[in-house]
Design a protein around this motif. Structure first.
Motif, mmCIF file in Angstrom:
data_model
loop_
_atom_site.group_PDB
_atom_site.id
_atom_site.type_symbol
_atom_site.label_atom_id
_atom_site.label_comp_id
_atom_site.label_asym_id
_atom_site.label_seq_id
_atom_site.Cartn_x
_atom_site.Cartn_y
_atom_site.Cartn_z
ATOM 1 N N ARG A 271 48.037 31.781 41.338
ATOM 2 C CA ARG A 271 46.615 31.655 41.306
ATOM 3 C C ARG A 271 46.046 32.688 40.196
ATOM 4 N NH1 ARG A 271 45.517 31.504 47.624
ATOM 5 N NH2 ARG A 271 46.561 33.485 47.151
ATOM 6 N N THR A 272 44.746 32.110 39.536
ATOM 7 C CA THR A 272 44.641 33.026 38.218
ATOM 8 C C THR A 272 42.770 33.126 38.303
ATOM 9 O OG1 THR A 272 44.396 31.071 36.891
ATOM 10 C CG2 THR A 272 46.471 32.502 36.791
ATOM 11 N N ALA A 273 42.501 34.247 37.697
ATOM 12 C CA ALA A 273 41.085 34.335 37.290
ATOM 13 C C ALA A 273 41.008 35.329 36.144
ATOM 14 C CB ALA A 273 40.156 34.786 38.476
ATOM 15 N N HIS A 274 39.664 35.136 35.855
ATOM 16 C CA HIS A 274 39.189 36.059 34.413
ATOM 17 C C HIS A 274 37.791 36.312 34.443
ATOM 18 C CE1 HIS A 274 37.675 32.385 32.629
ATOM 19 N NE2 HIS A 274 37.086 33.205 31.791
ATOM 20 N N HIS A 275 37.528 37.155 33.554
ATOM 21 C CA HIS A 275 36.056 37.664 33.458
ATOM 22 C C HIS A 275 35.920 37.855 31.835
ATOM 23 C CE1 HIS A 275 32.486 39.877 33.717
ATOM 24 N NE2 HIS A 275 32.809 41.118 33.152
ATOM 25 N N HIS A 276 34.886 37.490 31.040
ATOM 26 C CA HIS A 276 34.494 37.971 29.673
ATOM 27 C C HIS A 276 33.081 38.705 30.075
ATOM 28 C CE1 HIS A 276 37.598 35.516 28.311
ATOM 29 N NE2 HIS A 276 37.001 34.396 28.282
ATOM 30 N N GLY A 277 32.831 39.994 29.804
ATOM 31 C CA GLY A 277 31.628 40.760 29.840
ATOM 32 C C GLY A 277 30.837 39.996 28.783
ATOM 33 N N ALA A 278 29.509 40.117 28.974
ATOM 34 C CA ALA A 278 28.584 39.688 27.720
ATOM 35 C C ALA A 278 28.625 40.362 26.508
ATOM 36 C CB ALA A 278 27.153 39.755 28.391
ATOM 37 N N GLN A 279 29.186 41.617 26.485
ATOM 38 C CA GLN A 279 29.322 42.287 25.150
ATOM 39 C C GLN A 279 30.808 42.130 24.631
ATOM 40 O OE1 GLN A 279 27.177 43.875 23.570
ATOM 41 N NE2 GLN A 279 25.327 43.669 25.266
ATOM 42 N N VAL A 280 31.656 41.397 25.239
ATOM 43 C CA VAL A 280 33.076 40.944 24.516
ATOM 44 C C VAL A 280 32.836 40.151 23.492
ATOM 45 C CG1 VAL A 280 35.283 40.075 24.769
ATOM 46 C CG2 VAL A 280 34.065 41.098 26.789
ATOM 47 N N LYS A 281 33.619 40.818 22.201
ATOM 48 C CA LYS A 281 33.235 40.244 20.905
ATOM 49 C C LYS A 281 33.931 38.944 20.644
ATOM 50 C CE LYS A 281 32.284 44.931 18.924
ATOM 51 N NZ LYS A 281 32.486 46.000 17.880
ATOM 52 N N PRO A 282 33.009 38.033 19.766
ATOM 53 C CA PRO A 282 33.826 36.875 19.286
ATOM 54 C C PRO A 282 34.815 36.897 18.253
ATOM 55 C CG PRO A 282 31.574 36.690 18.509
ATOM 56 C CD PRO A 282 31.660 38.075 19.568
ATOM 57 N N ARG B 134 33.951 44.571 29.492
ATOM 58 C CA ARG B 134 35.158 44.439 30.044
ATOM 59 C C ARG B 134 35.720 42.969 29.867
ATOM 60 N NH1 ARG B 134 35.332 49.809 29.301
ATOM 61 N NH2 ARG B 134 34.357 50.741 31.216
ATOM 62 N N GLN B 135 36.993 42.736 29.759
ATOM 63 C CA GLN B 135 37.738 41.457 29.576
ATOM 64 C C GLN B 135 38.687 41.578 30.826
ATOM 65 O OE1 GLN B 135 39.447 39.697 25.994
ATOM 66 N NE2 GLN B 135 38.581 37.936 26.703
ATOM 67 N N LEU B 136 38.684 40.911 31.619
ATOM 68 C CA LEU B 136 39.610 40.966 32.652
ATOM 69 C C LEU B 136 40.644 39.679 32.774
ATOM 70 C CD1 LEU B 136 37.579 42.868 35.149
ATOM 71 C CD2 LEU B 136 39.492 43.966 33.815
ATOM 72 N N ALA B 137 41.733 39.752 33.486
ATOM 73 C CA ALA B 137 42.426 38.664 34.181
ATOM 74 C C ALA B 137 43.466 38.948 35.164
ATOM 75 C CB ALA B 137 43.223 37.910 32.929
ATOM 76 N N ALA B 138 43.458 38.190 36.214
ATOM 77 C CA ALA B 138 44.492 38.458 37.315
ATOM 78 C C ALA B 138 45.241 37.166 37.471
ATOM 79 C CB ALA B 138 43.576 38.984 38.620
ATOM 80 N N LEU B 139 46.387 37.696 38.111
ATOM 81 C CA LEU B 139 47.567 36.702 38.364
ATOM 82 C C LEU B 139 47.919 36.983 39.863
ATOM 83 C CD1 LEU B 139 49.531 33.908 38.046
ATOM 84 C CD2 LEU B 139 50.978 35.760 37.012
ATOM 85 N N ASP B 140 47.802 36.294 40.929
ATOM 86 C CA ASP B 140 48.418 36.640 42.353
ATOM 87 C C ASP B 140 49.781 36.229 42.637
ATOM 88 O OD1 ASP B 140 47.970 34.062 43.215
ATOM 89 O OD2 ASP B 140 45.928 34.546 43.901
ATOM 90 N N ALA B 141 50.515 36.430 43.579
ATOM 91 C CA ALA B 141 51.875 36.181 43.858
ATOM 92 C C ALA B 141 51.991 34.868 43.989
ATOM 93 C CB ALA B 141 52.103 36.891 45.033
ATOM 94 N N GLU B 142 50.990 33.784 44.244
ATOM 95 C CA GLU B 142 51.023 32.455 44.634
ATOM 96 C C GLU B 142 50.754 31.883 43.320
ATOM 97 O OE1 GLU B 142 51.818 31.258 47.485
ATOM 98 O OE2 GLU B 142 51.874 33.304 48.084
#
Length: 230
Positions: A91-102, A81-89
């Protein structure tokens, strides 16, 4: 094979997403947004179930980083999985799983986060963030499309994209814009054209939903609407 961005307008509080991919119908899968709450992207080996789960976490008061951490912890397939989030303030965050392809990449900016996978260059997300930040007073849709165009100009994916999406939420409980090109030779250009035609009608579409007596073609029936009723 997807590059996308979540963005927030600090002036209006609007939150939106824009993305493109070399597969069909990207707008049906990757972006999940709630007005006044925030947004989540889920892509690569996309699991659309993670989007509503992430929005629910944001709604409960979790900031972006806690939301992404909880999503990662809740899925047994987080490596894909590749994920990202943005909240109402903003603020941001993300995740790259080890199997996410380059090439894969991410970039965080003021009120925005961009992620991508199977890119021509890991620099694509940074180009998107720079474009989004360039004119903070512009309408959010313009900024999101500028980011998408900058990502494409920076190399985009390894191959040509065929679908694109632009979705924006404001202070209503429905989308202000939900525009999609599901399959086209130049989907980003087509999406930009849709936005140019749609943006001037947004206020009218809101009136039709919230105060139809004031909308064009209202109670008197004396004015003919200029666009298709929705």
């Amino acid at each position: 094979m997807t590059f996308s961005l979540l963005g927030r307008c600090a002036r209006t509080g609007q939150i939106g997403a824009a993305g493109a991919t070399s597969d069909i119908g990207v707008g049906a899968r990757i972006q999940h947004i709630a007005a006044g709450v925030g947004a989540v992207l889920t892509q690569h080996r996309t699991d659309p179930r993670l989007g509503p789960r992430g929005v629910a976490l944001l709604r409960s008061g979790c900031p972006a980083a806690e939301t992404v951490a909880a999503l990662v912890a809740s899925t047994p397939h987080q490596a894909w999985r590749q994920l990202a989030a943005l909240d109402a303030e903003g603020r941001t965050a993300h995740h790259h799983g080890a199997q996410v392809k380059p090439e894969r990449g991410d970039a965080h900016g003021r009120d925005c986060v961009a992620i991508g996978n199977i890119l021509s260059s890991s620099a694509v997300p940074a180009a998107m963030v720079r474009a989004f930040e360039a004119d903070p007073d512009a309408p959010l849709g313009d900024r999101l499309l500028a980011a998408l165009g900058a990502g494409e100009a920076a190399g985009g994916e390894h191959g040509p994209v065929i679908s694109a999406v632009l979705e924006i939420h404001g202070d209503q409980d429905f989308a202000l814009a939900d525009l999609r090109v599901d399959r086209a030779a130049d989907p980003i250009a087509e999406l930009a054209g849709l936005w140019r035609d749609y943006a001037p009608k947004i206020d009218e579409f809101i009136l039709r939903a919230t105060d139809p007596d004031r909308a064009l073609g209202g109670a008197s029936g004396s004015v003919v609407p200029t666009g298709p009723a929705a």
